[in-house]
Design a protein around this motif. Structure first.
Motif, PDB file in Angstrom:
ATOM      1  N   ILE A  85      86.756  39.136 -20.204  1.00  0.00           N
ATOM      2  CA  ILE A  85      85.073  39.005 -19.685  1.00  0.00           C
ATOM      3  C   ILE A  85      84.966  39.872 -18.002  1.00  0.00           C
ATOM      4  O   ILE A  85      83.997  40.181 -18.278  1.00  0.00           O
ATOM      5  N   GLY A  86      85.606  40.991 -17.819  1.00  0.00           N
ATOM      6  CA  GLY A  86      85.969  42.089 -16.747  1.00  0.00           C
ATOM      7  C   GLY A  86      85.332  41.722 -15.576  1.00  0.00           C
ATOM      8  O   GLY A  86      84.769  42.301 -14.838  1.00  0.00           O
ATOM      9  N   THR A  87      86.364  40.615 -15.298  1.00  0.00           N
ATOM     10  CA  THR A  87      85.999  40.315 -13.292  1.00  0.00           C
ATOM     11  C   THR A  87      87.409  40.950 -12.740  1.00  0.00           C
ATOM     12  O   THR A  87      88.402  40.397 -13.407  1.00  0.00           O
ATOM     13  N   ARG A  88      87.213  42.026 -12.124  1.00  0.00           N
ATOM     14  CA  ARG A  88      88.633  42.608 -12.221  1.00  0.00           C
ATOM     15  C   ARG A  88      88.672  42.421 -10.249  1.00  0.00           C
ATOM     16  O   ARG A  88      89.965  42.232  -9.852  1.00  0.00           O
ATOM     17  N   ARG A  89      87.861  42.181  -9.860  1.00  0.00           N
ATOM     18  CA  ARG A  89      88.093  41.837  -7.650  1.00  0.00           C
ATOM     19  C   ARG A  89      88.387  40.299  -7.757  1.00  0.00           C
ATOM     20  O   ARG A  89      87.565  39.924  -7.775  1.00  0.00           O
ATOM     21  N   ILE A  90      89.387  40.013  -7.470  1.00  0.00           N
ATOM     22  CA  ILE A  90      89.830  38.570  -7.874  1.00  0.00           C
ATOM     23  C   ILE A  90      90.758  38.908  -6.095  1.00  0.00           C
ATOM     24  O   ILE A  90      91.707  39.306  -5.357  1.00  0.00           O
ATOM     25  N   ALA A  91      89.947  37.157  -5.685  1.00  0.00           N
ATOM     26  CA  ALA A  91      90.909  36.599  -3.885  1.00  0.00           C
ATOM     27  C   ALA A  91      91.963  36.277  -4.176  1.00  0.00           C
ATOM     28  O   ALA A  91      91.531  35.601  -5.823  1.00  0.00           O
ATOM     29  N   VAL A  92      92.605  35.476  -3.113  1.00  0.00           N
ATOM     30  CA  VAL A  92      93.794  34.691  -4.154  1.00  0.00           C
ATOM     31  C   VAL A  92      93.873  33.366  -2.853  1.00  0.00           C
ATOM     32  O   VAL A  92      94.429  33.786  -1.284  1.00  0.00           O
ATOM     33  N   LEU A 119      85.658  38.446   2.522  1.00  0.00           N
ATOM     34  CA  LEU A 119      85.554  39.662   2.313  1.00  0.00           C
ATOM     35  C   LEU A 119      85.705  39.407   0.487  1.00  0.00           C
ATOM     36  O   LEU A 119      85.493  38.857  -0.245  1.00  0.00           O
ATOM     37  N   PRO A 120      84.955  40.445   0.579  1.00  0.00           N
ATOM     38  CA  PRO A 120      84.686  41.135  -0.936  1.00  0.00           C
ATOM     39  C   PRO A 120      85.411  40.531  -2.481  1.00  0.00           C
ATOM     40  O   PRO A 120      86.703  40.626  -2.359  1.00  0.00           O
ATOM     41  N   SER A 121      84.570  39.578  -3.474  1.00  0.00           N
ATOM     42  CA  SER A 121      85.162  39.319  -4.846  1.00  0.00           C
ATOM     43  C   SER A 121      84.519  39.165  -5.122  1.00  0.00           C
ATOM     44  O   SER A 121      83.288  38.522  -5.194  1.00  0.00           O
ATOM     45  N   GLU A 122      85.165  39.637  -6.525  1.00  0.00           N
ATOM     46  CA  GLU A 122      83.976  38.944  -7.823  1.00  0.00           C
ATOM     47  C   GLU A 122      84.426  37.374  -8.699  1.00  0.00           C
ATOM     48  O   GLU A 122      84.106  35.993  -8.359  1.00  0.00           O
ATOM     49  N   ALA A 123      85.425  36.704  -8.367  1.00  0.00           N
ATOM     50  CA  ALA A 123      86.160  35.329  -8.462  1.00  0.00           C
ATOM     51  C   ALA A 123      87.300  34.861  -7.516  1.00  0.00           C
ATOM     52  O   ALA A 123      88.164  36.076  -6.294  1.00  0.00           O
ATOM     53  N   LEU A 124      87.755  33.955  -7.368  1.00  0.00           N
ATOM     54  CA  LEU A 124      88.733  32.942  -6.312  1.00  0.00           C
ATOM     55  C   LEU A 124      89.906  32.386  -6.772  1.00  0.00           C
ATOM     56  O   LEU A 124      88.799  31.331  -7.663  1.00  0.00           O
TER      57      LEU A 124
END
Length: 389
Positions: free
Chosen positions: A175-182, A231-236
């Motif tokens: 779906i184009g979400t690439r900046r992920i935090a964990v 911190l910046p992220s599109e999804a966690l």
């Protein structure tokens, strides 16, 4: 009659000693072996968290299994022998789990260990299981670190945490979400999940993830949420379970309501979602069994009937269904081996099973360390804690 008196002293290659040994194969000896008293019950032991921070997970799994075994016993058990599930609460504590397992294995009538819960607990138990040869069936962990390839007496069913992580990352990439935090639990369970996410992201050339850990006792959940929210992220992607997950998600939602949250199957108990309330709505969760409230699969309908008969206070959940499926798989394996099968006969018989359909849910035990199920699907939490596809 003295059978030895009939052996000629000069018979070539035949001595009185070999004749004595040969009596073991006579009908008389076979009849004696056949008259061994049949097993009155099939006794299996479980150490799991029925209390503590992850108690709702362990209780859901245990009750799901109990619902299945009750159903089987009501129909006569396995070839007339009822399943007797002996459970000990370890509170998700490694030392207690090991002591519980040792007590269970010390019982001379204990046939197998079943559905013991937790990665650290499984790691502690495995050396004892290996030394004893007792079957360990469907331990509740997806960690690769506790899936040795040299232990034929251990049978895994659920896919690994890296498999679930791969599925989640695959979806995010699609779906184009690439900046992920964990965010992950600070134990072997959580680290397995993080490693799976990291490998899946590297495979797709995604940017390295910002990360934070949360202690199992939830003592730093708010602090961790505050740290990662800055911190910046599109999804966690969340690799936490039970109370620590609830506390972390609540704190994170207050700071970052718009960030998409993804997590693994272990989060999805009815109690956890009830506690999260509105904070749980919209979370995407990978699942390793079908929807427990759907009626398309025969195994789900069977589970629903057994759960209702059990009268459990918990709502039916994916984890309860997983416990039910694990129990159903054990019963199938035991039926194939026979009620009086030795442990080794059970182990050999189970490895020889071809692909099995438990009612819309396929299993195949292929090799030590490998998981028998390949089922993974994505769901989302809707209003009222209900799952939607």
């Amino acid at each position: 009659m003295n059978l030895l008196a009939r052996v000629p002293a000069h018979a070539p290659g035949l001595t009185r000693r070999t004749c004595v040994l040969g009596l073991a194969s006579t009908p008389f000896a076979l009849s004696a072996l056949a008259n061994t008293p049949p097993r009155t019950s099939i006794r299996i032991g479980q150490t799991t968290a029925l209390s503590g921070p992850l108690g709702d997970l362990g209780l859901a799994m245990h009750n799901g299994a109990k619902a299945c075994f009750n159903q089987v016993n009501a129909r006569g058990g396995v070839q007339g022998a009822p399943i007797e599930l002996v459970v000990k609460d370890d509170g998700y504590d490694t030392t207690r789990a090991l002591n519980n397992a040792l007590e269970l294995m010390a019982d001379p009538n204990m046939f197998a260990l079943f559905n013991c819960m937790g990665t650290p607990m499984t790691a502690a138990i495995l050396p004892k299981v290996k030394a004893s040869g007792i079957p360990l069936f469907a331990p509740f962990t997806g960690a690769l670190s506790v899936r040795p390839r040299d232990m034929r007496n251990v049978f895994y069913i659920r896919p690994s945490y890296p498999d679930e992580a791969e599925r989640l990352v695959q979806h995010l990439d699609t779906i184009g979400t690439r900046r992920i935090a964990v965010a992950y639990q600070n134990n072997t369970f959580g680290k397995e999940i993080f490693d799976g996410v990291r490998v899946a992201m590297e495979r797709r050339n995604m940017p390295a993830a910002n990360t934070v850990t949360v202690e199992t006792n939830s003592s730093d959940a708010v602090e961790a949420a505050t740290s990662i929210a800055a911190l910046p992220s599109e999804a966690l992607l969340i690799g936490i379970a039970g109370k620590p997950a609830v506390d972390f998600i609540r704190a994170f939602r207050k700071l970052r309501k718009g960030t998409a949250l993804y997590t693994l199957s272990i989060l999805g108990t009815a109690q956890t979602l009830k506690e999260l309330g509105e904070d749980g709505v919209g979370i995407a969760i990978s699942q390793v069994v079908p929807m427990p409230n759907a009626s398309t699969a025969a195994v789900v309908r069977e589970f629903q009937a057994a759960w209702k008969a059990l009268g459990a206070s918990q709502e039916p959940s994916h984890l309860a269904l997983e416990g039910f499926i694990n129990a159903k798989a054990f019963v199938l394996a035991m039926q194939r081996a026979g009620r009086n099968a030795s442990r080794e006969a059970f182990i050999e018989s189970t490895w020889k099973l071809d692909q099995q359909d438990l009612g819309g849910f396929d299993l195949r035990f292929t090799a030590p360390g490998a998981h028998a199920s390949r089922f993974i699907e994505l769901t989302m939490v809707g209003r009222g804690g209900r799952f939607i596809r």
